[in-house]
Design an enzyme around this catalytic site. Structure first.
Site, PDB file in Angstrom:
ATOM      1  N   ASP A  23       0.842  -1.187   0.000  1.00 42.53           N
ATOM      2  CA  ASP A  23       0.000   0.000   0.000  1.00 42.53           C
ATOM      3  C   ASP A  23       0.882   1.243   0.000  1.00 42.53           C
ATOM      4  OD1 ASP A  23      -2.211  -1.566   0.039  1.00 42.53           O
ATOM      5  OD2 ASP A  23      -2.976  -0.887   1.980  1.00 42.53           O
ATOM      6  N   GLU A  24       0.304   2.355  -0.426  1.00 37.13           N
ATOM      7  CA  GLU A  24       1.100   3.577  -0.542  1.00 37.13           C
ATOM      8  C   GLU A  24       1.505   4.155   0.804  1.00 37.13           C
ATOM      9  OE1 GLU A  24      -3.142   4.805  -0.095  1.00 37.13           O
ATOM     10  OE2 GLU A  24      -2.064   3.323  -1.294  1.00 37.13           O
ATOM     11  N   ASP A 112      -8.246  -7.779   0.224  1.00 42.86           N
ATOM     12  CA  ASP A 112      -7.144  -8.509   0.848  1.00 42.86           C
ATOM     13  C   ASP A 112      -7.652  -9.741   1.596  1.00 42.86           C
ATOM     14  OD1 ASP A 112      -8.479  -6.871   2.633  1.00 42.86           O
ATOM     15  OD2 ASP A 112      -6.676  -6.238   3.709  1.00 42.86           O
ATOM     16  N   ARG A 155     -15.640  -5.143   7.172  1.00 40.73           N
ATOM     17  CA  ARG A 155     -14.762  -6.311   7.060  1.00 40.73           C
ATOM     18  C   ARG A 155     -15.342  -7.510   7.812  1.00 40.73           C
ATOM     19  NH1 ARG A 155      -9.968  -4.955   4.765  1.00 40.73           N
ATOM     20  NH2 ARG A 155      -8.594  -6.398   5.862  1.00 40.73           N
TER      21      ARG A 155
END
Length: 203
Positions: A23-24, A112, A155
């Protein structure tokens, strides 16, 4: 058309077997990347990475729950910082049921977790967590979704939706964490390949 699942698209320019997904807002040292890659080379069928999560059956709710608490076991390694085989990009894009993709795309979340479901379904094995510095580092200049209650609730929903679509719970729990050899041994630092991992403190 770009979706949240586009990060797992099997792009023909990817020629290496190993994919490092980042991820950034994640910072990893070169030693952390190198060590995770060495572990992945020994377990190329697994997801190998750093941030780990777990699931458990909640008797009070009669449903699966998702937790980010640090415990001695885990069943998910987040792909914000993980190695995996490029073949799973092909399976994710072309093999998964449309309903699974729809769940991820509509929520803009959980891609993910779905990748972990897929890999555990194929291998019947858990992912592998590798050692890391005492505190996993993220770039705080970016707003973090992990502190958003709605993000976490979504989630939880994803874990239950995915298990219902699969018809069972494929995630496998593990207590295993792999650390550099000699990282705690009282030997000269010159003999240690991943000296910084120990010097910065391993949790």
């Amino acid at each position: 058309f770009q979706t949240i699942s586009s990060r797992f698209f099997p792009h023909p320019l990817i020629q290496t077997d190993a994919i490092l997904n980042l991820d950034e807002d994640v910072f990893l040292s070169t030693e952390e990347v190198d060590f995770a890659f060495k572990v992945w080379q020994s377990y190329p069928e697994r997801i190998v990475g750093y941030p780990a999560r777990s699931h458990y059956w909640d008797e009070t709710k009669s449903s699966w729950s998702y937790t980010s608490k640090w415990t001695n076991q885990y069943s998910i390694v987040l792909t914000e910082a993980a190695f995996y085989h490029r073949y799973y990009n092909y399976l994710y894009t072309h093999y998964l049921r449309d309903l699974l993709h729809k769940t991820v795309d509509q929520s803009q979340n959980c891609e993910d977790i779905l990748m972990n479901f897929l890999v555990s379904h194929v291998t019947k094995l858990p992912p592998i967590k590798v050692t890391q510095r005492k505190q996993f580092k993220e770039n705080k200049t970016y707003p973090s979704l992990w502190n958003d209650p709605d993000h976490f609730i979504q989630r939880q929903v994803c874990v239950n939706t995915f298990s219902q679509i699969y018809g069972y719970m494929p995630l496998v729990r593990s207590h295993l964490r792999l650390d550099p050899v000699l990282y705690k041994d009282p030997v000269s630092n010159l003999r240690k390949r991943y000296r910084k991992l120990e010097l910065e403190g391993i949790k």
